[in-house]
Write a protein that holds these residues in place. Sequence first.
Motif, PDB file in Angstrom:
ATOM      1  N   ASN A 162       3.182  -7.175  -0.453  1.00  0.00           N
ATOM      2  CA  ASN A 162       4.419  -7.322   0.305  1.00  0.00           C
ATOM      3  C   ASN A 162       4.170  -7.369   1.810  1.00  0.00           C
ATOM      4  O   ASN A 162       4.915  -8.000   2.551  1.00  0.00           O
ATOM      5  CB  ASN A 162       5.385  -6.180  -0.057  1.00  0.00           C
ATOM      6  CG  ASN A 162       6.751  -6.379   0.537  1.00  0.00           C
ATOM      7  OD1 ASN A 162       7.203  -7.515   0.698  1.00  0.00           O
ATOM      8  ND2 ASN A 162       7.403  -5.302   0.902  1.00  0.00           N
ATOM      9  N   SER A 163       3.133  -6.694   2.264  1.00  0.00           N
ATOM     10  CA  SER A 163       2.793  -6.767   3.688  1.00  0.00           C
ATOM     11  C   SER A 163       2.496  -8.215   4.051  1.00  0.00           C
ATOM     12  O   SER A 163       2.956  -8.727   5.075  1.00  0.00           O
ATOM     13  CB  SER A 163       1.575  -5.904   4.005  1.00  0.00           C
ATOM     14  OG  SER A 163       1.721  -4.635   3.429  1.00  0.00           O
ATOM     15  N   SER A 237      12.413   2.413   2.278  1.00  0.00           N
ATOM     16  CA  SER A 237      12.240   2.846   0.896  1.00  0.00           C
ATOM     17  C   SER A 237      11.573   4.200   0.756  1.00  0.00           C
ATOM     18  O   SER A 237      11.739   4.857  -0.255  1.00  0.00           O
ATOM     19  CB  SER A 237      11.488   1.782   0.093  1.00  0.00           C
ATOM     20  OG  SER A 237      10.481   1.192   0.843  1.00  0.00           O
ATOM     21  N   ASP A 267      13.344  -7.274   3.978  1.00  0.00           N
ATOM     22  CA  ASP A 267      12.164  -6.676   3.337  1.00  0.00           C
ATOM     23  C   ASP A 267      12.669  -5.505   2.501  1.00  0.00           C
ATOM     24  O   ASP A 267      12.973  -4.443   3.028  1.00  0.00           O
ATOM     25  CB  ASP A 267      11.169  -6.204   4.404  1.00  0.00           C
ATOM     26  CG  ASP A 267      10.011  -5.425   3.787  1.00  0.00           C
ATOM     27  OD1 ASP A 267       9.841  -5.504   2.553  1.00  0.00           O
ATOM     28  OD2 ASP A 267       9.285  -4.742   4.537  1.00  0.00           O
ATOM     29  N   SER A 301       7.483  -5.946  -3.215  1.00  0.00           N
ATOM     30  CA  SER A 301       6.175  -5.718  -3.852  1.00  0.00           C
ATOM     31  C   SER A 301       6.243  -6.016  -5.343  1.00  0.00           C
ATOM     32  O   SER A 301       7.238  -5.713  -6.001  1.00  0.00           O
ATOM     33  CB  SER A 301       5.744  -4.258  -3.705  1.00  0.00           C
ATOM     34  OG  SER A 301       5.502  -3.935  -2.378  1.00  0.00           O
ATOM     35  N   LYS A 304       5.551  -2.159  -7.322  1.00  0.00           N
ATOM     36  CA  LYS A 304       6.354  -0.937  -7.180  1.00  0.00           C
ATOM     37  C   LYS A 304       7.328  -0.890  -8.365  1.00  0.00           C
ATOM     38  O   LYS A 304       6.870  -0.778  -9.494  1.00  0.00           O
ATOM     39  CB  LYS A 304       7.046  -0.930  -5.828  1.00  0.00           C
ATOM     40  CG  LYS A 304       6.041  -0.714  -4.677  1.00  0.00           C
ATOM     41  CD  LYS A 304       6.731  -0.541  -3.360  1.00  0.00           C
ATOM     42  CE  LYS A 304       5.724  -0.380  -2.241  1.00  0.00           C
ATOM     43  NZ  LYS A 304       6.408  -0.466  -0.923  1.00  0.00           N
TER      44      LYS A 304
HETATM   45  C1  PLP Z   1       5.813  -0.845   0.192  1.00  0.00           C
HETATM   46  C2  PLP Z   1       6.481  -1.583   1.272  1.00  0.00           C
HETATM   47  C3  PLP Z   1       5.790  -2.535   2.032  1.00  0.00           C
HETATM   48  C4  PLP Z   1       4.348  -2.832   1.779  1.00  0.00           C
HETATM   49  O1  PLP Z   1       4.200  -3.424   0.531  1.00  0.00           O
HETATM   50  P1  PLP Z   1       2.743  -3.566  -0.142  1.00  0.00           P
HETATM   51  O2  PLP Z   1       3.014  -4.377  -1.351  1.00  0.00           O
HETATM   52  O3  PLP Z   1       2.275  -2.171  -0.420  1.00  0.00           O
HETATM   53  O4  PLP Z   1       1.887  -4.268   0.852  1.00  0.00           O
HETATM   54  C5  PLP Z   1       6.481  -3.182   3.029  1.00  0.00           C
HETATM   55  N1  PLP Z   1       7.771  -2.920   3.290  1.00  0.00           N
HETATM   56  C6  PLP Z   1       8.484  -2.014   2.579  1.00  0.00           C
HETATM   57  C7  PLP Z   1       9.909  -1.758   2.922  1.00  0.00           C
HETATM   58  C8  PLP Z   1       7.858  -1.313   1.544  1.00  0.00           C
HETATM   59  O5  PLP Z   1       8.537  -0.402   0.831  1.00  0.00           O
END
Ligand code: PLP
Length: 474
Positions: A162-163, A237, A267, A301, A304
């Motif tokens: 997600n990053s 989150s 996001d 992600s 998650k």
């Molecule tokens: C977990 C998260 C990220 C990072 O996601 P990854 O998949 O761990 O890189 C970015 N933004 C939010 C709001 C998140 O909860």
Amino acid sequence: MIKQNKNLSPEQISALKGIPAISAVIEHQAVRALKSHCPDLIILRIARQVIEDKRNAVISGNETAFRIDLENVVAEVVNTANEAVKPRLMRSVNAAGVILHTGLGRAPLPLAAQKAISEAAQRYCLLALDRSSGKRGDRYSHVEDFICDLTNCEAAVVVNNNSAALILALNTLAEGKQTIVSRGELVEIGGSFRLPEVMQRSGTIMVEVGTTNKTHLKDYEKVINPETAVILKVHTSNYRIEGFTQETPVKKLAELSQQNNLILIHDIGSGALIDLRRWGFDYEPTVPEAIRDGADIVTFSGDKLLGGPQCGIIAGKRDMVARIKRNPLMRALRCDKLTLSALAGTLLLFYEPDKLPQTHPIYAMLTEGLTSVSKRAQKIAKLLRSRFGETAEVKIFDTTTEIGSGSLPARGLATRAVSLRVSGIDEEQLVGKLRMGRPPVFTRIENNAVVFDARTIARDEIDLLKEALTAIKL
Ligand SMILES: *Cc1c(COP(=O)(O)O)cnc(C)c1O
């Protein structure tokens, strides 16, 4: 070298002399036997390391290292070398009670995803080839229709995590332009992901608005200017600001961004595809809602609340996703056949959300009733009593399981766990021995006791736990 160090005691000097030469170790029959399954280079590196560690232990005055001979160096080399050639991401038991444990690989994959990976990995697979034309196809086509069905978005693409999804979206849609974000949403996730830094790296100019606890629509409105490209909303989150608070809903931000020809990126992080209130959880925003409320792009992600492989999903408007796909960074951030196959296998399960508790390990853990968890706690308690005997204190008690990875932050999940105290071994030591077990067992410490949370140990892992407990040396 030994003589140069004038501070060594006679015992240390004699212990150093007792450390065997590397050649003696390498030529030892037990080390030579390793060659059948362990490459020479690995044996040599480990032998050097063991000898150096022993030397350092003696020099630092560690008296247990003073009785070193060839046999114990050899034993350590053999153990370490055998360990070194085992599958590296060794299967482990999560008794720590954190469902999405980042260190343990976040989501245990559903069987459907495991099978999909195995199919894609065996030999060649249909990764990016259009069968009807024989031409190069789109690797994302394997998951795009599923993501569109499940979120109501027009198009989607998948990257490494997600990053990466957020960096790529901002870089494509707002490089050199301004992105407005609320001060209440400048999150840090797991240390290395800090929103202001991520935004800077994406090449956009961050414009912070509002305060930590309150951000109004007019705060966004006031700073819009011809250099503004994006409004970014971030789901906080992994924490919750409570009390005198105000955030601006997606719907309002969507209207504002439409009126000003801007793009709204949301996001959403944890990436719930379905409303978890159906199982009694607190409200967590879902991806379909964000799309429905007018977000142009939603990033989340894959590992998650989706509980799939590590990846980041970008879902949204067709033209914007198309621009994102054309970004040269896309190539650097794209994911491979194993990830895409596992993601497709996982997504398919969300078409039947009622069955998730049976088909998906994350949802099995999230929804299992206390009575059933409790039965497993009793089995675990029995195992611990028979392993550690009468002197051990073994108790079943009520506590909470953490969801982990910043998902559903405010609430732990009621669970039943087993606490263990063994006389003569402190809890830190015991936790360490369990970690080094075979398979490794990860526990946590509560009230000076080692705690085994029954919720994160699957029914079919009890035997594995027994194996690990039998093998550890006290
Ligand atoms: C977990 C998260 C990220 C990072 O996601 P990854 O998949 O761990 O890189 C970015 N933004 C939010 C709001 C998140 O909860």
